[in-house]
Design a protein around this motif. Structure first.
Motif, mmCIF file in Angstrom:
data_model
loop_
_atom_site.group_PDB
_atom_site.id
_atom_site.type_symbol
_atom_site.label_atom_id
_atom_site.label_comp_id
_atom_site.label_asym_id
_atom_site.label_seq_id
_atom_site.Cartn_x
_atom_site.Cartn_y
_atom_site.Cartn_z
ATOM 1 N N THR A 44 0.853 -1.191 0.000
ATOM 2 C CA THR A 44 0.000 0.000 0.000
ATOM 3 C C THR A 44 0.887 1.237 0.000
ATOM 4 O O THR A 44 1.893 1.300 0.708
ATOM 5 C CB THR A 44 -0.916 0.041 1.237
ATOM 6 O OG1 THR A 44 -0.106 0.023 2.417
ATOM 7 C CG2 THR A 44 -1.858 -1.138 1.252
ATOM 8 N N ALA A 45 0.499 2.195 -0.817
ATOM 9 C CA ALA A 45 1.211 3.471 -0.888
ATOM 10 C C ALA A 45 0.284 4.488 -1.498
ATOM 11 O O ALA A 45 -0.638 4.149 -2.237
ATOM 12 C CB ALA A 45 2.491 3.343 -1.717
ATOM 13 N N GLN A 46 0.531 5.753 -1.200
ATOM 14 C CA GLN A 46 -0.347 6.806 -1.673
ATOM 15 C C GLN A 46 -0.298 6.931 -3.187
ATOM 16 O O GLN A 46 0.643 6.480 -3.843
ATOM 17 C CB GLN A 46 0.048 8.139 -1.031
ATOM 18 C CG GLN A 46 1.434 8.614 -1.421
ATOM 19 C CD GLN A 46 1.970 9.660 -0.475
ATOM 20 O OE1 GLN A 46 2.409 9.349 0.624
ATOM 21 N NE2 GLN A 46 1.918 10.903 -0.890
ATOM 22 N N THR A 47 -1.324 7.537 -3.762
ATOM 23 C CA THR A 47 -1.372 7.718 -5.196
ATOM 24 C C THR A 47 -0.225 8.611 -5.648
ATOM 25 O O THR A 47 0.236 9.483 -4.920
ATOM 26 C CB THR A 47 -2.706 8.362 -5.613
ATOM 27 O OG1 THR A 47 -2.851 9.604 -4.923
ATOM 28 C CG2 THR A 47 -3.870 7.456 -5.288
ATOM 29 N N GLY A 48 0.246 8.358 -6.873
ATOM 30 C CA GLY A 48 1.337 9.151 -7.414
ATOM 31 C C GLY A 48 2.692 8.806 -6.837
ATOM 32 O O GLY A 48 3.640 9.570 -6.964
ATOM 33 N N GLU A 158 -4.518 -1.662 -8.184
ATOM 34 C CA GLU A 158 -5.757 -1.173 -7.565
ATOM 35 C C GLU A 158 -6.551 -2.377 -7.065
ATOM 36 O O GLU A 158 -7.729 -2.565 -7.352
ATOM 37 C CB GLU A 158 -6.579 -0.337 -8.543
ATOM 38 C CG GLU A 158 -5.884 0.903 -9.036
ATOM 39 C CD GLU A 158 -5.667 1.953 -7.946
ATOM 40 O OE1 GLU A 158 -6.143 1.735 -6.817
ATOM 41 O OE2 GLU A 158 -5.020 2.962 -8.228
ATOM 42 N N ALA A 159 -5.860 -3.201 -6.291
ATOM 43 C CA ALA A 159 -6.408 -4.495 -5.886
ATOM 44 C C ALA A 159 -7.684 -4.378 -5.082
ATOM 45 O O ALA A 159 -8.560 -5.244 -5.174
ATOM 46 C CB ALA A 159 -5.357 -5.275 -5.084
ATOM 47 N N THR A 184 2.311 -13.687 -6.523
ATOM 48 C CA THR A 184 1.140 -12.819 -6.578
ATOM 49 C C THR A 184 1.457 -11.515 -5.858
ATOM 50 O O THR A 184 1.937 -11.518 -4.730
ATOM 51 C CB THR A 184 -0.081 -13.490 -5.919
ATOM 52 O OG1 THR A 184 -0.331 -14.746 -6.570
ATOM 53 C CG2 THR A 184 -1.318 -12.609 -6.071
ATOM 54 N N LEU A 185 1.169 -10.405 -6.546
ATOM 55 C CA LEU A 185 1.479 -9.081 -6.026
ATOM 56 C C LEU A 185 0.223 -8.233 -5.994
ATOM 57 O O LEU A 185 -0.463 -8.111 -7.009
ATOM 58 C CB LEU A 185 2.536 -8.392 -6.911
ATOM 59 C CG LEU A 185 3.776 -9.209 -7.275
ATOM 60 C CD1 LEU A 185 4.613 -8.462 -8.298
ATOM 61 C CD2 LEU A 185 4.600 -9.520 -6.030
ATOM 62 N N PHE A 186 -0.086 -7.677 -4.834
ATOM 63 C CA PHE A 186 -1.230 -6.784 -4.682
ATOM 64 C C PHE A 186 -0.707 -5.373 -4.427
ATOM 65 O O PHE A 186 0.055 -5.146 -3.494
ATOM 66 C CB PHE A 186 -2.093 -7.208 -3.487
ATOM 67 C CG PHE A 186 -2.996 -8.372 -3.742
ATOM 68 C CD1 PHE A 186 -2.627 -9.391 -4.601
ATOM 69 C CD2 PHE A 186 -4.221 -8.461 -3.108
ATOM 70 C CE1 PHE A 186 -3.448 -10.471 -4.826
ATOM 71 C CE2 PHE A 186 -5.065 -9.539 -3.328
ATOM 72 C CZ PHE A 186 -4.666 -10.547 -4.195
ATOM 73 N N PHE A 187 -1.159 -4.428 -5.249
ATOM 74 C CA PHE A 187 -0.782 -3.032 -5.078
ATOM 75 C C PHE A 187 -2.041 -2.179 -5.017
ATOM 76 O O PHE A 187 -2.946 -2.348 -5.833
ATOM 77 C CB PHE A 187 0.078 -2.542 -6.249
ATOM 78 C CG PHE A 187 1.509 -2.986 -6.186
ATOM 79 C CD1 PHE A 187 2.493 -2.133 -5.707
ATOM 80 C CD2 PHE A 187 1.877 -4.250 -6.611
ATOM 81 C CE1 PHE A 187 3.814 -2.529 -5.655
ATOM 82 C CE2 PHE A 187 3.204 -4.661 -6.559
ATOM 83 C CZ PHE A 187 4.179 -3.797 -6.078
ATOM 84 N N ALA A 306 -12.742 8.101 -12.734
ATOM 85 C CA ALA A 306 -11.495 8.863 -12.890
ATOM 86 C C ALA A 306 -10.731 9.014 -11.582
ATOM 87 O O ALA A 306 -9.709 9.696 -11.546
ATOM 88 C CB ALA A 306 -11.805 10.243 -13.468
ATOM 89 N N SER A 307 -11.199 8.368 -10.510
ATOM 90 C CA SER A 307 -10.543 8.576 -9.219
ATOM 91 C C SER A 307 -9.292 7.731 -9.057
ATOM 92 O O SER A 307 -8.505 7.963 -8.138
ATOM 93 C CB SER A 307 -11.514 8.275 -8.071
ATOM 94 O OG SER A 307 -11.860 6.900 -8.042
ATOM 95 N N ARG A 308 -9.096 6.763 -9.934
ATOM 96 C CA ARG A 308 -7.940 5.875 -9.801
ATOM 97 C C ARG A 308 -7.250 5.684 -11.145
ATOM 98 O O ARG A 308 -7.884 5.608 -12.181
ATOM 99 C CB ARG A 308 -8.358 4.499 -9.283
ATOM 100 C CG ARG A 308 -9.135 4.549 -7.989
ATOM 101 C CD ARG A 308 -9.457 3.156 -7.561
ATOM 102 N NE ARG A 308 -10.329 3.147 -6.394
ATOM 103 C CZ ARG A 308 -10.169 2.337 -5.365
ATOM 104 N NH1 ARG A 308 -9.172 1.498 -5.357
ATOM 105 N NH2 ARG A 308 -11.005 2.372 -4.354
ATOM 106 N N GLY A 309 -5.945 5.581 -11.067
ATOM 107 C CA GLY A 309 -5.183 5.161 -12.237
ATOM 108 C C GLY A 309 -4.936 6.218 -13.278
ATOM 109 O O GLY A 309 -4.118 6.012 -14.165
#
Length: 418
Positions: A44-48, A158-159, A184-187, A306-309
């Motif tokens: 987990t990490a903040q956007t951007g 965006e798991a 398996t990687l969850f971000f 539009a809130s993610r990615g």
């Protein structure tokens, strides 16, 4: 700290520099060694924060370590994302990072809303890396365009959204076709407790990486709250745009209808606005987003699509015209501005009816923002009786698992190898 100190090959370190990464971000520094080792990861990490490069760079290196194949390429890396826009963006990062390599992987991006035939053609002869939305990936599998039996690395970007109810059935079908022995990687920027329960059931002794929000980064986004009567929100938005001369504004509303309706009202009153939501065709969405990035629209009225990615350079203002349904969505929404070290402004409109909702968002986000009133738009409506319960939810989506959350968790626990 250079990228090579994390075990990254010089060619990929140079590729990262070409994209503007002169040194690893915190999420990259912590996650990349884990990915290179082949361990499962919940990050987990903040956007951007550079999450995409945090998995793309080490996975490209893992691919480079495999011997070249003749004939059909086996699919080794599968990246699942919730939206078409994020699929295109992640695919572009992979391609950009692979560009300077002497040996390049075949990367295919697949999503719905467009014809499946070009994607099937692209998969002829196989692919090394596929970035896809779950629904279109299942369509391709049903059409025998690819198989998942050779996948060695699975990424859920965006798991938390992928594990939400809307994707649960599709993910279950896909996971059943993947080999049980895989990385398996969850971000994601956020993980609700119920989603984390599901994630843990799908991971094998995962490493956990949590990059906290850095205070200096928080200060980049100025957050303001305006109290306003419900029927005067459009007027207030127009006045703010006029008074401050904003040239690009991303405005969040609660539904596709609201996006169309508000964009039309703004346009009718000489604000160059358009809508962006999941009801548009893929071609229309791509064109609208590109036009907004090129500053051909002043205002883009959108849903949480539009809130993610989405990365929009130099986006100065985000407005929550309607408050988000969940506190986590608030984080994702305001994260569209203040990116890459630039300053940004996030404004939320709070009406009498949504005041309780806003208090819960503040509580769960650890915020305490002053309520402002804009001159000429002082509210006269009063908050409905019975909405001051400090322990209430204010109508917001809660953290406590619902019956459906518990059912999904129980189902996942019965299928540990899915």
């Amino acid at each position: 700290m250079p990228f090579t100190s994390l075990g990254l090959a010089p060619s990929l370190a140079q590729a990262a520099a070409n994209l503007g990464f002169t040194a690893p971000t915190p999420i990259q520094a912590e996650a990349m060694p884990i990915v290179l080792r082949g361990d499962d990861l919940l990050a987990t990490a903040q956007t951007g924060s550079g999450k995409t490069a945090a998995f793309a760079l080490p996975l490209l290196q893992r691919w480079l370590s495999t011997p070249p194949t003749t004939g059909t390429r086996p699919l080794l890396t599968l990246v699942l994302v919730p939206t078409r826009e994020l699929a295109a963006q992640v695919g572009e990062v992979f391609r950009s990072l692979a560009e300077p390599l002497t040996r390049r992987p075949k990367i295919v991006v697949a999503f719905g809303g467009v014809s499946i035939n070009p994607q099937m053609m692209a998969l002829r002869g196989g692919a090394d890396i596929v970035v896809a939305t779950p629904g279109r990936l299942l369509d391709l599998i049903d059409n025998n365009a690819l198989k998942l039996g050779s996948v060695q690395h699975l990424v859920l970007d965006e798991a938390d959204r992928l594990l939400d109810l809307g994707f649960a059935d599709e993910l279950g079908r896909l996971l059943a076709q993947l080999p049980p022995r895989r990385q398996t990687l969850f971000f994601s920027a956020t993980f609700a407790p119920a989603v984390e329960t599901l994630a843990n059931s799908m991971l094998q002794d995962p490493e956990r990486v949590e990059v906290p929000v850095v205070k200096s980064d928080v200060a980049v986004i100025e957050q303001r709250v305006f109290e306003v009567d419900d029927k005067r929100r459009t007027q207030l938005l127009r006045q703010l745009i006029k008074d401050h001369g904003w040239e690009r504004v991303l405005v969040f509303v609660s539904s596709q209808y609201a996006a169309e309706h508000l964009a039309a009202k703004l346009h009718k009153n000489d604000v160059f606005a358009t809508s962006f939501h999941g009801g548009l065709s893929q071609g229309a969405r791509k064109q609208t987003l590109q036009e907004f990035k090129e500053k051909r629209w002043d205002v883009l009225v959108t849903t949480d699509l539009a809130s993610r990615g989405l990365h929009i350079d130099q986006l100065p203002v985000v407005v929550n015209f309607d408050l988000p349904r969940s506190a986590d969505d608030y984080t994702h929404r305001i994260g569209r501005t203040g990116r890459a070290g630039e300053s940004g402004l996030a404004i939320s409109f709070v009406t009498a009816a949504s005041a309780a909702h806003w208090r819960v968002i503040e509580k769960r986000q650890g915020l305490s923002l002053p309520r402002e009133q804009y001159a000429g738009f002082e509210p006269i409506e009063t908050e409905p009786a019975g909405t001051h319960d400090p322990e209430g939810t204010g109508g917001i989506k809660g953290k406590r698992p619902s019956k459906k959350d518990k059912l999904r968790a129980a189902t996942a626990a019965q299928k540990p190898n899915d």
